[in-house]
Design an enzyme around this catalytic site. Structure first.
Site, PDB file in Angstrom:
ATOM      1  N   GLY A   1      -1.944  23.272  70.439  1.00 36.46           N
ATOM      2  CA  GLY A   1      -1.729  22.587  71.715  1.00 36.46           C
ATOM      3  C   GLY A   1      -1.390  23.500  72.868  1.00 36.46           C
ATOM      4  O   GLY A   1      -1.652  23.166  74.023  1.00 36.46           O
ATOM      5  N   GLU A   2      -0.788  24.630  72.586  1.00 37.71           N
ATOM      6  CA  GLU A   2      -0.273  25.446  73.686  1.00 37.71           C
ATOM      7  C   GLU A   2      -0.902  26.828  73.783  1.00 37.71           C
ATOM      8  O   GLU A   2      -0.964  27.406  74.864  1.00 37.71           O
ATOM      9  CB  GLU A   2       1.251  25.569  73.557  1.00 37.71           C
ATOM     10  CG  GLU A   2       1.926  24.243  73.837  1.00 37.71           C
ATOM     11  CD  GLU A   2       3.386  24.220  73.437  1.00 37.71           C
ATOM     12  OE1 GLU A   2       4.235  24.311  74.303  1.00 37.71           O
ATOM     13  OE2 GLU A   2       3.654  24.104  72.217  1.00 37.71           O
TER      14      GLU A   2
END
Lengths: 156, 760, 330
Positions: B726-727
């Site tokens: 996600g990051e």
């Protein structure tokens, strides 16, 4: 006002926006409120086939018009969005899809865009054209590639 | 003695397959419902009145005109709002306290702590009436001295406290001395502005009280934390609070905490005894939900003439509110990326009379990699060395600080893969040397880095007699495709078709799931889902043994889960057949407990594992970001025209959704690099572009095709080998763009965003 | 948004009568600017006269070879109109550079002419703004003013006019036709918008109840023309600087030039001085630069918008250079 083919009527104050009329008074929650300012495109609906942002119209202005929201759309681009993963959280998606449907019609009518090299010509729907024409629909998840792919796939 | 359960087949095609989203149809037909879209009989609407001064004491608040507005039910202010309990400061042992966004008890104080603090909430029968009446409320302020200018406050910076996930500094040797004597060095200062998440769904709450029982539809990345904080604030048992969030319209860290709107919606419902919806306007989101801190950073690198790093210094100053905030781990990646002989990392902070800063996609690394990777690029330029070569010469074998092992590290492979796909070998190294017609062309590269960690996750996996499976866990779907990925993991673990798996999530009535944060959800759930599925296979084998199935006559070790059942050398049976013979309608397997004791045990286990894992391994998703920009030589306009991101995120569970996650990070990174900036007026602390026309997130036309590639190696220490996705995608993007701009123009921009005025 | 009396006007006479009868009334067409400002409480009219259904949506050729454009024509329809695309491509380009497709489908020609500034302090009732509330001050001076004007400003206001369309109309010498209960009149575009002076709240020379009914374009020139917009995103952002230009070069000399600027002034800015310098000058980069410098010489900058002088200079030069090249190819 006809919404998705059905006659509707509601007694509303003139200040009620088309978007709020749909979402809060008619229970049609497909069009989303992202900014209420015309800056994100999440509330895009089709009015007599043309895409508009429903947050900046007053509902009273749409008396007698045909309003189509995502709930009333049945278009191959919807399936193409899923296949191409042209969505993540899904919140901008109804607006993206309504916008895409309206955009394909605009292009079919030969309308130019800011990406059109010569505005006197009939533009072909390149990816650059799709991107420019869809730039009124923000996607913060960044599903832009999938959205463009989905539209290109349907446009052939 | 417990036997090892029958194993799943290892090469099941469902794991890693680019499966379409399970909720794709719901989201493309308008059926998916979000927090502001739940109707209740008698529903009324709330709107906030936000302070327009940074620090003050309220000496009066005139609500007469607002109350006189047709449809208004009440106006709650500090003069009439019931008392709420203060939420405890973030800290262990109760990790749900992390959701406490500020120390302010809204409407229970006459003090204004930031420009935008809610000082009243209006409740009316329509949203139009509530918003108009809110504009008619007239607070009177006695101004108090305020410190609101980040730049001006920098001299007062103090050492930063560490956050739960990352230390606030570190050192090895004497980096400043090594820097002073290094044959080649750079010593650079970078600044980054405040950012806001701008999830397209503004924060919204629909709150309904039935007596002392509370139901809340909330857009949140942390439904369990939200429930616990609300229970505390309103003094009701946790079990009497239910929070639902099946679909959340994007979060990016901005929906991880309990911001004022949620509390005040629940309060308004309590007072009016009506269901209340508070859908924040975009401006109210900016005023009442924190953003990413601005930063100033120093990166200094010393090296030998052949590019071996002798010194690495990375220091930062970031902002918190006096009332709370996230101590941003700006130097996080600098602990792990380069094998420098001497290292000095130090994070400091200033506290302003401003709203708490908060986590936003890759807090720390997103802006930290911009500075670090720009500096590495500058050093490569001064050395006359290819920037990838410089990185490879300093690729560590063990963690540079402390020598801990990497659980695995495939950054070299990522660079090789990315360089090949990008055609990096064709790059002409001299800045300004590549052109396409009138456009200046630049190619830049930077490393991506994000730590991998896990939260506890409780799950139930239920196998029905018809062979279908239900996964139940209160996890979150904010766009990452979590229900789809977890269904794939269940299908893989039980050997059932993907279509046979249903998923229930986003409801605190389900077993407590992990927060959607820190890129941890997939791995956290995978660990528990795998364990539950193993339990389930064990139970089914037991049933088979007791009911005389051919499956029961074989050893579990000889059985594999496939084709909707268990099969071994002597044959097998479908789950449906086994359950049917055993006369069972379903079999459940549970991991984790939601009893009070179970929760404490889970948290202790979680904390212990975090500490133990941290001592044993350094674990992270990594990647190599390759960017091509074109710069208009007349106007300085920058366009990103090509992108390759090669990532090591361990096992890829769903190639389609993982690609989207990483692309999404890159898109947000392009915004960070080129256009995003929250304008905080240094005179008043007031955000002056609290909207989507003044805060420029990337639009379609800003984003080219983003080529995402995976190294694809499972991490041996993580469940199913899964790291987070996600990051890591946003990390390195700012650096790659800045480096490409430097390559195109010879201008290095030290201050984000890289707007055209900085290139004229 | 404050509630208001709503009058749906079936014809122009009803519309202007309704406006005359209700002081402070606002005409509502596409709504893309007015509804937003009403929601922000910047505009708080008691009466709204809905003109969106008035039959002012056609494009007609005039006797003099120009076009008369109905004021309620949608921006997208105007941009796509065959006569506009072929005869006034600069106008099509300017229209398409503005806003988003959805907004262009709603916004009208008349509404676009009357767009109000996007100065963030004008939009925020919590800050002083002479334009919104005369006498309160200007928070943009000393605040964020990167997007603000460098030409035609005053001590009381530094806001820009945000329209793209108007910049092209300024270059094209458009004339605006307006009507009220007293009758009709024609206003050259250059005289429609006012500079702020001491009265930044007075943005046009229209009476409050005057309705724009059409815009007339003179016969087109044959010269190559272009609208070039420079902004912070690739699309869907207001101009930092924009240039509308038409350049006719004969034997290497500038025979005729039209030049207007956007994003730099409180009104669509006809670059009269640059045109004067250029006309009859050799069509060289040097002349273009001299013309730009002449136009920008009176520029007054603030902390945040100094770059606009250089950006405007470069954009003018680049646009004219491109047009000269295009002309020599033709």
């Amino acid at each position: 006002m006809r919404v998705n083919g059905a006659e509707t009527s509601a007694e509303l104050e003139p200040r009620v926006s088309l978007l709020d009329a749909l979402r809060e008074h008619l229970g049609v929650t497909g069009p989303k409120k992202g900014c209420d300012q015309g800056a994100c495109g999440a509330c895009t609906v089709l009015v007599d086939g043309r895409r508009v942002v429903s947050c900046l119209g007053l509902a009273v202005q749409y008396d007698g018009r045909e309003v189509t929201t995502i709930e009333g759309v049945d278009h191959p681009v919807q399936r193409a969005f899923v296949r191409n993963d042209g969505l993540q959280c899904g919140y901008c998606t109804p607006g993206q899809i309504c916008s895409a449907v309206g955009m394909l019609a605009e292009h079919a009518a030969g309308e130019p865009s800011a990406a059109t090299e010569r505005v006197t010509s009939r533009p072909t729907l390149t990816e650059a054209e799709i991107r420019e024409r869809m730039s009124g629909n923000l996607c913060r998840c960044g599903a832009y590639n999938g959205i463009v792919a989905a539209i290109a796939e349907v446009a052939g | 003695m417990t036997q090892a359960p029958p194993a799943p087949v290892t090469e099941a095609p469902v794991l890693g397959a680019p499966v379409d989203r399970i909720d794709g149809t719901a989201k493309t037909t308008g059926q998916a419902r979000y927090a502001a879209e739940f109707d209740h009989p008698g529903l009324v609407h709330a709107a906030l009145v936000c302070a327009t001064v940074p620090r003050a004491r309220l000496v009066g608040i005139d609500t007469a005109d607002a109350l006189a507005h047709p449809g208004v039910l009440t106006v709650l202010t500090h003069e009439n709002a019931p008392t709420m309990r203060k939420s405890p400061s973030p800290g262990l042992p109760d990790i749900s306290t992390m959701a406490t966004a500020t120390s302010v008890t809204y409407l229970n104080t006459d003090e204004v702590h930031w420009n935008g603090q809610p000082v009243a909430v209006v409740v009316a029968t329509t949203s139009d009436a509530a918003k108009e009446a809110a504009a008619l409320v007239r607070p009177s302020y006695e101004p108090l001295p305020a410190t609101v200018d980040f730049q001006a406050a920098l001299p007062d910076a103090r050492p930063q406290k560490r956050n739960p996930f990352s230390p606030a500094g570190g050192a090895k040797g004497d980096a400043e001395a090594a820097l002073a004597t290094a044959p080649v060095s750079v010593d650079l200062t970078f600044t980054t502005p405040m950012h806001h998440h701008n999830a397209i769904e503004p924060h919204a709450t629909t709150a309904v009280w039935h007596g002392d029982r509370l139901t809340v539809h909330e857009c949140t990345q942390t439904i369990d934390w939200t429930r616990r904080r609300l229970a505390h604030v309103f003094g009701v048992p946790v079990a009497d609070v239910r929070v639902l969030a099946e679909f959340v319209g994007g979060g990016f860290g901005g929906k991880g905490y309990l911001w004022p709107g949620t509390v005040l919606a629940v309060l308004a419902a309590r007072v009016t005894e009506r269901p209340v919806r508070l859908a924040l306007s975009r401006e109210e989101v900016y005023r009442t939900v924190g953003g990413r801190t601005p930063s100033t950073q120093r990166v200094a690198l010393g090296s030998t003439v052949d590019g071996k790093l002798t010194a690495l210094v990375h220091t930062s100053i970031t902002q918190l509110g006096r009332i709370g905030g996230w101590p941003e781990q700006v130097t996080s990646q600098s602990r792990h990326l380069y094998d420098a002989e001497h290292v000095l990392l130090r994070q400091r902070q200033v506290e302003l009379d401003a709203l708490s800063t908060t986590t936003m996609r890759a807090p720390g690394e997103s802006i930290g990699t911009y500075a670090l990777e720009s500096a590495v690029d500058e050093l490569a330029h001064r050395l006359g060395m290819d920037p990838i070569e410089l990185r490879m010469r300093n690729e560590p074998d063990r963690n540079p600080l402390g020598g801990t092992r990497f659980s695995h590290r495939r950054l070299r492979e990522a660079y090789a893969l990315g360089a090949e796909r990008f055609g990096w070998a064709e790059r002409s190294p001299e800045p300004g040397s590549m052109r396409d017609g009138r456009w200046l062309v630049g190619w830049g590269v930077a490393s991506a880095y994000h730590p991998a960690q896990m939260f506890p996750a409780n799950v139930t996996v239920r196998l029905f007699a018809d062979g279908t499976v239900l996964l139940r866990s209160a996890f979150h779907e904010t766009g990452m495709g979590q229900p789809t990925t977890q269904a794939q993991i269940v299908a893989h673990e039980l050997g059932v078709p993907f279509e046979a798996v249903r998923v229930e999530h986003g409801d605190t009535a389900l077993p407590t799931g992990p927060p959607a944060g820190g890129s941890m959800q997939t791995a956290s759930l995978a660990a528990s889902v795998r364990a539950a599925c193993a339990d389930l296979r064990r139970s089914v084998h037991g049933l088979a043994r007791r009911s005389g199935s051919v499956v029961g006559r074989q050893r579990p070790a000889d059985l594999v889960a496939r084709d909707g059942g268990l099969f071994g050398p002597d044959g097998g049976e479908t789950y449906a057949a086994i359950l049917s013979r055993a006369g069972q309608s379903r079999v459940d397997a549970k991991v984790g407990s939601d009893t009070g004791l179970g929760r404490v045990t889970g948290q202790l286990r979680f904390a212990a594992r975090m500490v133990r894992d941290g001592m044993r391994w350094v674990r992270a998703s990594t990647g190599a970001q390759f960017c091509e920009v074109r710069v208009d030589p007349d106007t300085g306009e920058v366009r990103v025209t090509r992108w390759v991101g090669a990532f090591d995120i361990g096992t890829v569970v769903n190639a389609k959704t993982a690609t989207s996650q990483l692309r999404g990070g890159i898109v947000m990174g392009i915004g960070l690099a080129l256009s995003e900036e929250t304008l905080v007026d240094p005179r008043t602390g007031r955000i002056m572009n609290p909207n989507l026309s003044g805060y420029h997130v990337p639009v379609h036309a800003d984003v080219p095709e983003l080529d995402v590639a995976f190294v694809g190696d499972p991490d041996p220490t993580m469940p199913l080998g899964v790291l987070g996705a996600g990051e890591v995608g946003i990390t390195g993007v700012g650096g790659a763009v800045a480096n490409a701009v430097f390559h195109a123009t010879g201008r290095r921009v030290y201050d984000l965003p890289i707007t055209l005025d900085k290139l004229l | 948004m404050k509630d208001f009396a709503y009058v749906a006007a079936p014809d122009v006479a009803t519309a202007v009568r309704a406006a005359a009868d209700a002081p402070g009334a606002r005409f509502l067409a596409g709504g893309t600017n007015l509804v937003d400002l009403m929601r922000q409480h910047v505009e708080r009219p008691d009466t709204v006269v809905d003109i969106s259904r008035l039959p002012l949506t056609s494009v007609e050729e005039t006797k003099s070879g120009g076009l008369r454009i109905g004021a309620l024509m949608r921006n997208s329809d105007l941009a796509a109109h065959p006569l506009v695309r072929t005869r006034y491509p600069m106008l099509t380009q300017a229209l398409l550079a503005g806003a988003s497709a959805q907004l262009r489908n709603m916004a009208t020609v008349g509404g676009n002419l009357l767009q109000r500034t996007r100065c963030p302090y004008f939009y925020d009732r919590a800050t002083p703004c002479h334009k919104r509330e005369p006498g309160t001050g200007c928070a943009a001076v000393g605040g964020f003013n990167r997007s603000h004007a460098i030409l035609g400003t005053s001590a009381s206001c530094v806001a820009t006019h945000p329209s793209d369309m108007c910049v092209a109309l300024a270059a094209l010498d458009a004339v605006v036709e307006v009507e009220d209960v007293r009758g009709t009149r024609r206003i050259p575009l250059a005289d429609l918008h006012r500079l702020p002076g001491d009265t930044p709240h007075l943005e046009t020379t229209l009476a409050p109840d005057e309705l724009i009914t059409s815009v007339e374009l003179p016969a087109p020139a044959a010269a190559p023309s272009r609208y070039r917009k420079v902004r912070d995103r690739a699309s869907f952002a207001f101009a930092l600087v924009s240039v509308a230009a038409a350049l006719e070069v004969t034997d290497g000399t500038v025979a005729a030039v039209r030049l207007a600027l956007g994003g730099v002034a409180p009104k669509p800015w006809r670059a009269v001085e640059a045109e004067r310098v250029l006309t009859g000058a050799p069509a060289t980069e040097e002349s273009f630069r001299a013309a730009a410098d002449a136009e920008l010489a009176p520029a007054v900058t603030l902390d945040g918008n100094e770059f606009k002088v250089e950006l405007a200079r470069r954009t003018i030069v680049a646009t004219l250079r491109d047009l000269a090249r295009e002309g020599s190819r033709a």
